[in-house]
Write a protein that holds these residues in place. Structure first.
Motif, mmCIF file in Angstrom:
data_model
loop_
_atom_site.group_PDB
_atom_site.id
_atom_site.type_symbol
_atom_site.label_atom_id
_atom_site.label_comp_id
_atom_site.label_asym_id
_atom_site.label_seq_id
_atom_site.Cartn_x
_atom_site.Cartn_y
_atom_site.Cartn_z
ATOM 1 N N GLY A 213 0.812 -1.213 0.000
ATOM 2 C CA GLY A 213 0.000 0.000 0.000
ATOM 3 C C GLY A 213 0.845 1.263 0.000
ATOM 4 N N LYS A 214 1.932 1.246 0.750
ATOM 5 C CA LYS A 214 2.834 2.403 0.777
ATOM 6 C C LYS A 214 3.478 2.632 -0.583
ATOM 7 C CE LYS A 214 4.040 2.019 5.695
ATOM 8 N NZ LYS A 214 5.137 1.786 6.664
ATOM 9 N N GLN A 215 3.852 1.556 -1.240
ATOM 10 C CA GLN A 215 4.475 1.684 -2.555
ATOM 11 C C GLN A 215 3.489 2.217 -3.588
ATOM 12 O OE1 GLN A 215 7.754 1.454 -1.313
ATOM 13 N NE2 GLN A 215 7.948 0.979 -3.472
ATOM 14 N N VAL A 216 2.248 1.743 -3.534
ATOM 15 C CA VAL A 216 1.215 2.235 -4.450
ATOM 16 C C VAL A 216 0.977 3.723 -4.215
ATOM 17 C CG1 VAL A 216 -1.235 2.091 -5.037
ATOM 18 C CG2 VAL A 216 0.086 0.007 -4.719
ATOM 19 N N LEU A 217 0.950 4.131 -2.952
ATOM 20 C CA LEU A 217 0.733 5.540 -2.620
ATOM 21 C C LEU A 217 1.889 6.401 -3.139
ATOM 22 C CD1 LEU A 217 -1.578 6.908 -1.015
ATOM 23 C CD2 LEU A 217 -0.018 7.030 0.922
ATOM 24 N N ALA A 218 3.108 5.926 -2.972
ATOM 25 C CA ALA A 218 4.277 6.669 -3.450
ATOM 26 C C ALA A 218 4.273 6.794 -4.973
ATOM 27 C CB ALA A 218 5.554 5.987 -2.976
ATOM 28 N N ASN A 219 3.909 5.714 -5.660
ATOM 29 C CA ASN A 219 3.850 5.759 -7.119
ATOM 30 C C ASN A 219 2.764 6.708 -7.602
ATOM 31 O OD1 ASN A 219 5.918 3.889 -7.310
ATOM 32 N ND2 ASN A 219 4.545 2.136 -7.486
ATOM 33 N N ALA A 220 1.629 6.716 -6.902
ATOM 34 C CA ALA A 220 0.543 7.619 -7.270
ATOM 35 C C ALA A 220 0.959 9.078 -7.084
ATOM 36 C CB ALA A 220 -0.699 7.312 -6.434
ATOM 37 N N ALA A 221 1.667 9.373 -5.996
ATOM 38 C CA ALA A 221 2.137 10.737 -5.754
ATOM 39 C C ALA A 221 3.110 11.173 -6.850
ATOM 40 C CB ALA A 221 2.812 10.826 -4.384
ATOM 41 N N ASP A 222 3.991 10.280 -7.246
ATOM 42 C CA ASP A 222 4.955 10.597 -8.298
ATOM 43 C C ASP A 222 4.256 10.862 -9.631
ATOM 44 O OD1 ASP A 222 7.788 10.660 -9.312
ATOM 45 O OD2 ASP A 222 7.042 8.982 -10.501
ATOM 46 N N ASP A 223 3.243 10.087 -9.943
ATOM 47 C CA ASP A 223 2.532 10.248 -11.211
ATOM 48 C C ASP A 223 1.748 11.560 -11.248
ATOM 49 O OD1 ASP A 223 1.743 9.178 -13.796
ATOM 50 O OD2 ASP A 223 -0.250 8.940 -12.928
ATOM 51 N N VAL A 224 1.054 11.885 -10.160
ATOM 52 C CA VAL A 224 0.299 13.142 -10.106
ATOM 53 C C VAL A 224 1.251 14.332 -10.181
ATOM 54 C CG1 VAL A 224 -1.177 14.595 -8.662
ATOM 55 C CG2 VAL A 224 -1.656 12.152 -8.868
ATOM 56 N N ALA A 225 2.366 14.261 -9.485
ATOM 57 C CA ALA A 225 3.354 15.349 -9.519
ATOM 58 C C ALA A 225 3.892 15.544 -10.934
ATOM 59 C CB ALA A 225 4.491 15.042 -8.553
ATOM 60 N N ARG A 226 4.154 14.455 -11.647
ATOM 61 C CA ARG A 226 4.658 14.561 -13.019
ATOM 62 C C ARG A 226 3.657 15.265 -13.933
ATOM 63 N NH1 ARG A 226 3.411 11.768 -17.155
ATOM 64 N NH2 ARG A 226 2.394 10.168 -15.882
ATOM 65 N N GLN A 227 2.372 14.992 -13.738
ATOM 66 C CA GLN A 227 1.344 15.622 -14.565
ATOM 67 C C GLN A 227 1.275 17.130 -14.318
ATOM 68 O OE1 GLN A 227 -2.478 13.433 -15.027
ATOM 69 N NE2 GLN A 227 -1.521 11.888 -13.721
ATOM 70 N N PHE A 228 1.464 17.536 -13.096
ATOM 71 C CA PHE A 228 1.508 18.973 -12.806
ATOM 72 C C PHE A 228 2.791 19.597 -13.347
ATOM 73 C CE2 PHE A 228 -1.848 18.196 -9.615
ATOM 74 C CZ PHE A 228 -2.659 19.291 -9.861
ATOM 75 N N ARG A 229 3.887 18.882 -13.174
ATOM 76 C CA ARG A 229 5.182 19.420 -13.607
ATOM 77 C C ARG A 229 5.217 19.661 -15.116
ATOM 78 N NH1 ARG A 229 7.934 15.608 -11.737
ATOM 79 N NH2 ARG A 229 8.427 14.466 -13.632
ATOM 80 N N THR A 230 4.567 18.800 -15.888
ATOM 81 C CA THR A 230 4.594 18.912 -17.350
ATOM 82 C C THR A 230 3.412 19.680 -17.924
ATOM 83 O OG1 THR A 230 3.474 16.764 -17.529
ATOM 84 C CG2 THR A 230 5.885 16.764 -17.578
#
Length: 201
Positions: free
Chosen positions: A57-74
């Motif tokens: 669950g922690k890994q899924v949460l971390a991956n989700a945070a990274d993906d959302v951040a990338r969408q904002f960054r780009t």
């Protein structure tokens, strides 16, 4: 006198034979040993399974945070211009994160909390934190209670942003709850964060 002695000896032999047979009889030993070992073995098994699922669950949460951040960054996701757009953006972020978590948590992701802010500098972002007090999550700003609470407020192009995702993870195994559960309701905190600067889109 001789007959009394013989009777005593005769009565003694059956008693000795009974005790001897009882010591040799192992027909119920497996059942007794199994009943003694099954409870700690089951508790250990459940604890291992729960720890593995919690880590996933922690890994899924971390991956989700990274993906959302990338969408904002780009620039795929952008700062809202109106209150309605802000609400739609919040729903979009929740849907993306919850869509990943729902494979291992309750539908609707109860206990999911999101905070997204923009800053003028990275040191300013570093002042934000959180505490767990009386079983509740409280956001802090420079060590003091953050009056803004959980908010969705991303910045425009080239701005600095920080996304924090909190999930109140239930602890199922009772004997582990006293070690893991820090939140109300026998829950522990799963946390993921990403800090970045938006690209010049």
């Amino acid at each position: 006198m001789g007959s009394v002695s013989n009777n005593s000896g005769a009565s003694g032999r059956p008693r000795a034979g009974l005790l001897s047979r009882f010591r040799r009889d192992a027909r119920g030993s497996v059942a007794i040993e199994f009943s003694m070992l099954i409870l700690p073995f089951a508790l250990l098994t459940f604890a291992i399974l729960e720890s593995c699922i919690s880590f996933a669950g922690k890994q899924v949460l971390a991956n989700a945070a990274d993906d959302v951040a990338r969408q904002f960054r780009t620039g795929q996701l952008r700062a809202p211009a109106t209150p309605q757009e802000k609400e739609e953006l919040k729903e979009e972020i929740v849907a993306q994160i919850c869509g990943r978590l729902e494979i291992i948590v309750t539908k609707g992701c109860p206990g999911l909390k999101i905070d997204l802010r923009h800053f003028d500098s990275f040191p300013e972002a570093a002042k934000l934190g959180f505490t767990i007090s009386s079983g509740e999550i409280s956001l802090t700003d420079n060590g003091k209670t953050d009056s803004k609470g959980f908010d969705i407020d991303p910045g425009p192009t080239m701005s600095k942003n920080m996304l924090r995702i909190f999930y109140e993870w239930p602890v199922i195994t009772d004997f582990m709850s006293k070690y893991m559960a820090k939140l109300n309701g026998g829950k522990t905190l799963h946390f993921a964060t990403m800090t970045w600067q938006n690209e010049p889109y």
